[in-house]
Design a protein around this motif. Structure first.
Motif, PDB file in Angstrom:
ATOM      1  N   GLU A  72      43.416  27.485  52.983  1.00 14.11           N
ATOM      2  CA  GLU A  72      44.714  28.198  52.423  1.00 14.11           C
ATOM      3  C   GLU A  72      44.248  29.006  50.996  1.00 14.11           C
ATOM      4  N   SER A  73      43.591  28.191  50.077  1.00 14.56           N
ATOM      5  CA  SER A  73      43.370  28.720  48.883  1.00 14.56           C
ATOM      6  C   SER A  73      42.598  30.052  48.830  1.00 14.56           C
ATOM      7  N   GLU A  74      41.960  30.272  50.050  1.00 15.56           N
ATOM      8  CA  GLU A  74      41.439  31.537  50.320  1.00 15.56           C
ATOM      9  C   GLU A  74      41.944  32.686  50.807  1.00 15.56           C
ATOM     10  N   GLY A  75      43.285  32.203  51.213  1.00 19.55           N
ATOM     11  CA  GLY A  75      44.286  33.380  51.742  1.00 19.55           C
ATOM     12  C   GLY A  75      44.065  33.528  53.052  1.00 19.55           C
ATOM     13  N   LEU A  76      43.586  32.809  54.077  1.00 16.98           N
ATOM     14  CA  LEU A  76      43.140  32.984  55.181  1.00 16.98           C
ATOM     15  C   LEU A  76      44.338  31.972  56.019  1.00 16.98           C
ATOM     16  N   VAL A  77      44.786  31.190  55.443  1.00 19.23           N
ATOM     17  CA  VAL A  77      45.955  30.315  56.262  1.00 19.23           C
ATOM     18  C   VAL A  77      47.109  29.887  55.336  1.00 19.23           C
ATOM     19  N   GLU A  78      48.015  29.692  55.857  1.00 16.48           N
ATOM     20  CA  GLU A  78      49.166  29.113  54.894  1.00 16.48           C
ATOM     21  C   GLU A  78      49.900  27.964  55.529  1.00 16.48           C
ATOM     22  N   PHE A  79      50.267  26.995  54.710  1.00 15.44           N
ATOM     23  CA  PHE A  79      50.875  25.809  54.973  1.00 15.44           C
ATOM     24  C   PHE A  79      52.320  25.891  54.777  1.00 15.44           C
ATOM     25  N   ILE A  82      35.816  39.193  43.568  1.00 20.32           N
ATOM     26  CA  ILE A  82      35.337  40.311  44.216  1.00 20.32           C
ATOM     27  C   ILE A  82      35.064  39.510  45.709  1.00 20.32           C
ATOM     28  N   SER A  83      34.371  38.752  45.662  1.00 14.61           N
ATOM     29  CA  SER A  83      34.102  38.070  46.820  1.00 14.61           C
ATOM     30  C   SER A  83      35.322  37.446  47.596  1.00 14.61           C
ATOM     31  N   GLN A  84      36.127  36.803  46.695  1.00 17.20           N
ATOM     32  CA  GLN A  84      37.395  36.372  47.257  1.00 17.20           C
ATOM     33  C   GLN A  84      38.248  37.405  48.011  1.00 17.20           C
ATOM     34  N   LEU A  85      38.254  38.724  47.494  1.00 12.10           N
ATOM     35  CA  LEU A  85      39.090  39.773  47.865  1.00 12.10           C
ATOM     36  C   LEU A  85      38.332  40.322  49.154  1.00 12.10           C
ATOM     37  N   ASN A  86      36.929  40.352  49.309  1.00 13.83           N
ATOM     38  CA  ASN A  86      36.412  40.649  50.328  1.00 13.83           C
ATOM     39  C   ASN A  86      36.610  39.627  51.654  1.00 13.83           C
ATOM     40  N   THR A  87      36.677  38.585  51.187  1.00  9.04           N
ATOM     41  CA  THR A  87      37.004  37.430  52.227  1.00  9.04           C
ATOM     42  C   THR A  87      38.223  37.698  52.934  1.00  9.04           C
ATOM     43  N   LYS A  88      39.238  38.083  52.063  1.00 16.65           N
ATOM     44  CA  LYS A  88      40.550  38.385  52.593  1.00 16.65           C
ATOM     45  C   LYS A  88      40.629  39.567  53.246  1.00 16.65           C
ATOM     46  N   SER A  89      39.882  40.292  53.125  1.00 18.68           N
ATOM     47  CA  SER A  89      40.031  41.845  54.138  1.00 18.68           C
ATOM     48  C   SER A  89      39.010  41.875  55.118  1.00 18.68           C
ATOM     49  N   ASP A  90      38.152  40.741  55.233  1.00 20.97           N
ATOM     50  CA  ASP A  90      37.077  40.839  56.255  1.00 20.97           C
ATOM     51  C   ASP A  90      37.508  40.724  57.902  1.00 20.97           C
ATOM     52  N   ARG A 105      46.486  47.495  51.836  1.00 16.13           N
ATOM     53  CA  ARG A 105      46.250  48.668  50.589  1.00 16.13           C
ATOM     54  C   ARG A 105      46.035  48.159  49.289  1.00 16.13           C
ATOM     55  N   GLU A 106      47.033  47.105  48.980  1.00 14.17           N
ATOM     56  CA  GLU A 106      46.922  46.588  47.786  1.00 14.17           C
ATOM     57  C   GLU A 106      45.502  45.847  47.460  1.00 14.17           C
ATOM     58  N   LEU A 107      45.183  45.167  48.338  1.00 13.18           N
ATOM     59  CA  LEU A 107      43.720  44.474  48.284  1.00 13.18           C
ATOM     60  C   LEU A 107      42.703  45.611  48.129  1.00 13.18           C
ATOM     61  N   PHE A 108      42.654  46.500  48.805  1.00 12.41           N
ATOM     62  CA  PHE A 108      41.748  47.515  48.777  1.00 12.41           C
ATOM     63  C   PHE A 108      41.799  48.347  47.376  1.00 12.41           C
ATOM     64  N   GLU A 109      42.935  48.441  46.789  1.00 13.71           N
ATOM     65  CA  GLU A 109      43.020  49.123  45.264  1.00 13.71           C
ATOM     66  C   GLU A 109      42.408  48.191  44.364  1.00 13.71           C
ATOM     67  N   LEU A 110      42.746  46.766  44.570  1.00 10.99           N
ATOM     68  CA  LEU A 110      42.122  45.945  43.825  1.00 10.99           C
ATOM     69  C   LEU A 110      40.688  45.693  43.685  1.00 10.99           C
ATOM     70  N   ARG A 111      40.260  46.041  44.885  1.00 13.85           N
ATOM     71  CA  ARG A 111      38.471  46.016  45.121  1.00 13.85           C
ATOM     72  C   ARG A 111      38.192  47.403  44.359  1.00 13.85           C
ATOM     73  N   VAL A 112      38.783  48.572  44.556  1.00 12.27           N
ATOM     74  CA  VAL A 112      38.298  49.951  43.960  1.00 12.27           C
ATOM     75  C   VAL A 112      38.188  49.404  42.391  1.00 12.27           C
ATOM     76  N   LEU A 113      39.257  48.741  41.922  1.00  6.33           N
ATOM     77  CA  LEU A 113      39.384  48.596  40.489  1.00  6.33           C
ATOM     78  C   LEU A 113      38.331  47.437  40.009  1.00  6.33           C
ATOM     79  N   LEU A 114      38.238  46.453  40.521  1.00  5.53           N
ATOM     80  CA  LEU A 114      36.991  45.360  40.102  1.00  5.53           C
ATOM     81  C   LEU A 114      35.885  46.064  40.351  1.00  5.53           C
TER      82      LEU A 114
END
Lengths: 218, 218
Positions: A54-61, A151-159, A78-87
């Motif tokens: 849940e804390s990784e954003g893959l699951v919701e309780f 960055i790793s966190q964002l990647n996991t979310k979009s994986d 799109r928002e996640l990928f913009e964040l990735r660009v930024l970071l």
DNA sequence: AGTCTCTGGTTTGTATACAATGTGCAAAAA
DNA sequence: TTTTTGCACATTGTATACAAACCAGAGACT
């Protein structure tokens, strides 16, 4: 459960893999009892694993209703990928300032190993891992662990979505070419050009995903 | 436990508050049994609360050894604040593009309410909440929920240290002045100037903390 | 028919009990 | 004296058992 400190961690890691592999489409309910039987453990470590995911954003309780895999809207992707660009452009800039030749060689090693794997069989199963390993090697010299973790966190979310796009192997080859381009620019310490390419690289991945999402398989 | 869905969430929220209030200095071990007795619950919800706080970066688990509050090095604090500059200037720019007058009024409301509280008593207990509420109001019009969530996460991580700095009320007044400045620039849609001020605002907070950390109380 | 209330069963959330791991001290060996 | 070994204790991790919340469907009422 080979060599794990705790059952909960093992379940978390395996469940993450399964979710990212697309076994549970967005919105499916993850029943604690069923998972417990799957892994032959009690519901306690299963719950703890689900909380971690849940804390990784893959699951919701939903209290008293259970855990569901999350589903990202196109807007959020799109928002996640913009964040990735930024970071990622930020960290790449810092990294290039501190790069040593050894750092570059390490990154190149990863790249070449994957090139081999591509030619000799085309196992794209663990492309995500290779992909992140390369980026990580490139970013590591920046010595910004908190940033890298984010960055790793964002990647996991979009994986999960990246895999959809990668069904088309031509996308992988393009990405791989861009990786070589990134490495070359890093070698020449061309920070701005490298960041531009990285930005393009991430945007392309994003558009690839979005186009798949908007035109479901026919 | 007033009106909470689950005990675990109540414990997590209260424990977060206590940690951020400085009750447990960095590195303290949090014994599950003791906390369970504190809250008059079993160790299960305590464990789940600790796991939640781990994902927020306030606590670290060492398998079979327990949970410890984290301690940030000066380098990591600086890193967190640089990330905040990066993300918050980014979102502020987007927000200013979409701001309506109502949005500005909402932000101003929060600001004025706090000004009052300051003059009439100087309760700085919940300054962090007010502070984030104001920033959030300013950022909300950007309509970037993932980004905002990340910013919130970074703020939580640094909150504990911010309180150290806030011992000096003059710091609060300076920050409050800068908040008014930010609002004014936002009203005039001066995105660049606002971002510059925000950057300065965050950097000042960071330096304040670092200076306290490096010269412990004498 | 449509809405409402109740009830049984299912699932989650938590307490209790037990197992497994880590820690510290004491006694033995060098 | 210093180091090592082993054991008792403390604490965590997990299984089991129970309580509380949700949900679906049947019957009652309008």
């Amino acid at each position: 459960m080979p060599a794990y400190k705790t059952r909960a961690q093992y379940v978390a890691d395996d469940l993450r893999r399964r979710i990212l592999a697309g076994e549970f489409p967005g919105g499916t309910q993850l029943r604690q009892d069923a998972l417990a039987q799957d892994y032959d453990v009690s519901r306690i470590p299963v719950r703890e694993a689900l909380l971690a995911l849940e804390s990784e954003g893959l699951v919701e309780f939903h209290p008293h209703r259970g855990a569901f895999t999350t589903e990202l809207s196109v807007a959020k992707i799109r928002e996640l990928f913009e964040l990735r660009v930024l970071l990622e452009t930020y960290i790449l800039r810092q990294a290039i300032e501190h790069l040593t030749d050894q750092d570059l060689d390490k990154a190149e090693d990863i790249l070449l190993k994957y090139d081999e794997a591509l030619n000799s069989g085309g196992q794209i199963d663990n492309w995500s891992e290779y992909n992140f390993a390369f980026h990580e090697a490139l970013y590591a010299p920046a010595d910004l662990p908190e940033t890298l973790a984010l960055i790793s966190q964002l990647n996991t979310k979009s994986d999960r979505y990246i895999r959809m796009q990668l069904l088309y192997t031509q996308e992988i080859e393009k990405a791989e070419q861009e990786h070589h381009g990134l490495l070359a620019l890093a070698r020449e310490r061309q920070a701005e050009a490298a960041c531009e390419l990285l930005k393009k690289h991430i945007h392309e991945a994003c558009e690839g995903i979005v186009s798949v999402l908007e035109k479901p398989v026919t």
